[in-house]
Structures are given as structure tokens and as C-alpha cells.
Write an enzyme that holds these catalytic residues in place. Structure first.
Site, PDB file in Angstrom:
ATOM      1  N   LYS A   1      -0.659  27.963 -10.039  1.00  0.00           N
ATOM      2  CA  LYS A   1      -0.586  28.564  -8.697  1.00  0.00           C
ATOM      3  C   LYS A   1       0.827  29.092  -8.512  1.00  0.00           C
ATOM      4  CE  LYS A   1      -3.221  28.648  -4.840  1.00  0.00           C
ATOM      5  NZ  LYS A   1      -4.651  28.714  -4.674  1.00  0.00           N
TER       6      LYS A   1
ATOM      7  N   GLY B   1      -9.603  27.868  11.501  1.00  0.00           N
ATOM      8  CA  GLY B   1      -9.067  28.947  10.660  1.00  0.00           C
ATOM      9  C   GLY B   1     -10.166  29.946  10.363  1.00  0.00           C
TER      10      GLY B   1
ATOM     11  N   GLY C   1      -9.908  33.079   9.017  1.00  0.00           N
ATOM     12  CA  GLY C   1      -9.349  34.176   8.226  1.00  0.00           C
ATOM     13  C   GLY C   1     -10.411  34.730   7.295  1.00  0.00           C
TER      14      GLY C   1
ATOM     15  N   VAL D   1     -11.866  33.587   4.597  1.00  0.00           N
ATOM     16  CA  VAL D   1     -12.974  32.686   4.256  1.00  0.00           C
ATOM     17  C   VAL D   1     -13.680  32.194   5.517  1.00  0.00           C
ATOM     18  CG1 VAL D   1     -13.621  30.544   3.084  1.00  0.00           C
ATOM     19  CG2 VAL D   1     -11.747  31.916   2.184  1.00  0.00           C
TER      20      VAL D   1
END
Ligand code: NAD
Length: 370
Positions: A94, A194, A196, A198
Site C-alpha cells: 500500500k 461514509g 463516498g 463505495v
């Protein structure tokens, strides 16, 4: 304005398990610095036993380099287990770029980052994460082939987020089957934190199935837009965790399941997209188990995105992407049953299976080598 706003400083704070930083046998950490473009990035390569370390790039305004490093360590480790549990021949990596993606991300910075990725000769393959768009990966592609998640127009599999959301939806249905005896989410109340890339797509699947969805986000504009588009409620209270819902879906950032929130969580199932949801995976996984909350491990159910980008490397198409993503339902159910049978936290049960696959390959590789 929502009154419960997670403190971003909390989300990346140093993990107490490993002491100061979350080093856990990481193979390689690369610090990338370029004064001209303003790039400051860290690439974490956790494990490459199963294959090249693949994982997205996150751009975030960390308070300092330690927080960024810790995030790269935690996230890259998570990717090793995500690939392993999903049966992909990939290792875990990552990258994090320190900065504000809205004001500091430039084509020069992205290309310079791509050059650093290229310098690793394919040991690390990047993709998108928070703060990144498909168009950013297209820029990285101009300087290195070691990138996935590029646009369909440029020959890639496109934005992975809808597939990630579909996988989360599958994992959530499996957890519902385990806890409520039915995978049907119609009538179930689901809090999506959240909304966003997804989160919004998850809201769509949930509303299509007739779930009662409540949304929360720090972005008021998005809240209003998503609420209007899908006819879902916006959470306006001052303690989201104490809200009585059937399912909590963390789809923002990590560490929202911690000492403080576990005491308050009323949901019976937790299933969401965010990486590293457990602030401390040993302690908090067990605490959820003790409280009777069914936790669908994040790295297992949010693997749709990696399945999607892996298609670019293995040349499989949409049908296979969907088949592999739908299989998250079966794997989740197996893990939940395995955890119950062995009196383990669901996180630990998933981790054991993933680690087992890595260990077996390592043994195989060493036999072939000698
Ligand atoms: P995104 O940046 O598009 O969305 C994140 C959303 O969370 C934004 O709307 C943001 O305003 C909101 N948010 C940020 N802080 C918040 C807070 N404190 N409280 C409430 N809302 C907050 O990111 P995304 O691509 O949708 O990813 C969401 C999560 O899923 C991340 O943790 C990411 O690592 C993980 N994930 C994403 C993918 C993928 O394919 N995009 C794959 C696997 C895991």
C-alpha cells in the site's frame, strides 16, 4: 451539520499492539521524496510470498510522517491478508501520499509518484484508494506499467469501487444470514458511515433490496445529494454508534471500532468497506465477539476492488469478476461458522486462514527452490 464527526487524528493513531508503530515482518518500506513536485510518499510492502504486492495509494493530510508510516504499515499488512483470503496470487502493499488530495494533487506529483513505483520493478503494483481517481491511475500509467485501476478507455477494468460495494453487500448478506437467519435485507435498518465511492454504491444495493438506510458523512453536500437520489434518511443525532440499527456499515476510514465506540454500538452486525475497522484487531475483535456482535472482517468483504484490479493482470472479464465477488458471500459464511466452532473472533478466524495460505505457499516455494 452532523454532530458526530470522527476525529481524523484518531483514525491513524499509533497502534498500541505493536508498540509505537505497526511493523509486522514487513519486507520493505520505501520513502519517496521529490521537492519539485512536492511529493512525500511512503510505499509499504508487507509480503510478496503469494505474488507482487498490490494495493492502492491513499492521499491524506496526515499530521506527521509517523502517522503516514503507521497507516502504510497497517494498510499494506491488511492487503496481504485480503489477497490471501480471496485466493489471489498477490502479496500485500500500500502507498500513502502525504497531502490534501483536493488542493495538492497535480499531474506532476502523480507522475513522479509513478516513477518511484516503477523503480521497484513490479514488486509493488499500485491502484486507487481514498483521495485517488481512475484518472490519477491513468497518469501513473504514463510512466509505469505497474499500476491497475486504470480507466476502461485506457484498457483497464475501471473504477473498482462499485465492485467493492457489491462484495461488501455480499458479505453483509452472509453476516445477516448468520445472525438473523436470513440473507434478505429488506426491512433491516442499515447505518452507512461514509457515502463516498463505495458507500454510495452500497446505498444503491441496499435500497434496491428494500433496506431502511440511514447515512452519515462529513460532506454535507454529498449527504444531501445521496439522500435525495436514493430517498434515504440522513443521521442528525449526536451519537451515531448508539443509534438502534440492525447493521452498521463503516465505509469512511479505519479504527471506528475502538474502546470508546464498542460500548455504544447497538448494531447486531458490522459489515462495511473501510480498511482496518478494528483499532486493535486482537482486543476489539474479541470485544465484539463477547458482545454478540457479528463482525464481517473488513479485509474479507471489501476484496471486490482487488478482484476487479486483479482482472487487469490476469486478463479475466466482468463475468469472472462478478463470480469471484459473489463468492465473498460463501467465504464470509464459512469464516463466521469457523469462528463460532473454534471460539475465535471472526477477525482471527479469517486471519488464520489467510496466514495458513501464505505459510503453505512459502513452504512450497522453499521446497521448489532447494
Ligand atoms: P471515498 O474517499 O470516496 O469516500 C470516503 C467518504 O467518507 C467520503 O464521502 C468522506 O467525506 C467520508 N468521511 C471521511 N471522514 C468521515 C468521517 N469522519 N465520518 C463520516 N464520513 C467520513 O473513499 P472510498 O473509495 O469510498 O473508500 C471508503 C473506504 O473503503 C476506505 O476506508 C477505503 O480504504 C476502503 N476501501 C475502498 C475500496 C475501493 O474500491 N474504493 C476498496 C477496499 C477498501
Amino acid at each position: 451539520m452532523i454532530s458526530e464527526v470522527l476525529n481524523a487524528n484518531e483514525l491513524h493513531k499509533i497502534d498500541p499492539v505493536f508498540g509505537q508503530l505497526s511493523f509486522d515482518n514487513h519486507e520493505q518500506i520505501v520513502f519517496c521524496n521529490d521537492k519539485d513536485s512536492g511529493l512525500k510518499a511512503i510505499i509499504g510492502i508487507h509480503n510478496t510470498v503469494l505474488g507482487p504486492a498490490l494495493g492502492g495509494t491513499r492521499m491524506w493530510q496526515y499530521n506527521n510522517e509517523w502517522e503516514a508510516l503507521n497507516d502504510a504499515l497497517r494498510l499494506s499488512r491488511g492487503m496481504s491478508y485480503k489477497a490471501a483470503i480471496t485466493g489471489l496470487n498477490l502479496g500485500g502493499g500500500k502507498a500513502v501520499i502525504i497531502g490534501d488530495s483536493k488542493t495538492q494533487k497535480t499531474p506532476e506529483l502523480m507522475k513522479r509518484f509513478g516513477e518511484f513505483v516503477h523503480s521497484l520493478s513490479g514488486k509493488y503494483i499500485t491502484a486507487e484508494d481514498v483521495g485517488m481517481e481512475t484518472s490519477d491511475m491513468d497518469l501513473v500509467r504514463e510512466v509505469t506499467p505497474y499500476v491497475t485501476g486504470i480507466s476502461e478507455a485506457k484498457g483497464g477494468a475501471g473504477n473498482p469501487s462499485p465492485i467493492t460495494a457489491y462484495g461488501v453487500f455480499m458479505g453483509m448478506k452472509a453476516a445477516a444470514e448468520f445472525k438473523f437467519g436470513t440473507a434478505v435485507l429488506e426491512g433491516k435498518s442499515v447505518l452507512v458511515q461514509g457515502i463516498g465511492h463505495v458507500g454510495e454504491s452500497l446505498v444503491e444495493h441496499l435500497t434496491d433490496e428494500g433496506a431502511n438506510v440511514i447515512i452519515t458523512d462529513i460532506n454535507e453536500e454529498r449527504l444531501n445529494a445521496v439522500s435525495t437520489k436514493y430517498g434515504v434518511k440522513i443521521y442528525r443525532g449526536d451519537d451515531i454508534y448508539s443509534e438502534t440499527v440492525d447493521i452498521y456499515a463503516p465505509c469512511a476510514l479505519g479504527a471506528t471500532i475502538n474502546d470508546d465506540t464498542i460500548k455504544r454500538i447497538q448494531a447486531k452486525v458490522i459489515a462495511g468497506a473501510a480498511n482496518n475497522q478494528l483499532a486493535n484487531e486482537n482486543i476489539h475483535g474479541q470485544m465484539l465477539q463477547d458482545k454478540g456482535i457479528v463482525y464481517a472482517p473488513d479485509f474479507l468483504i471489501n476484496a471486490g476492488g482487488i478482484i476487479n484490479v486483479y482482472a487487469e493482470l490476469e486478463n479475466y472479464g466482468k463475468t469472472e469478476i462478478i463470480r469471484k465477488t459473489e463468492n465473498i458471500y460463501n467465504t464470509t459464511l464459512q469464516i463466521l461458522n469457523n469462528a463460532e466452532a473454534n471460539n475465535l473472533s471472526t477477525h482471527q478466524a479469517a486471519l488464520n486462514i489467510a496466514q495458513g495460505r501464505i505459510d503453505a505457499r512459502k513452504k512450497e516455494n522453499s521446497i521448489n527452490y532447494y
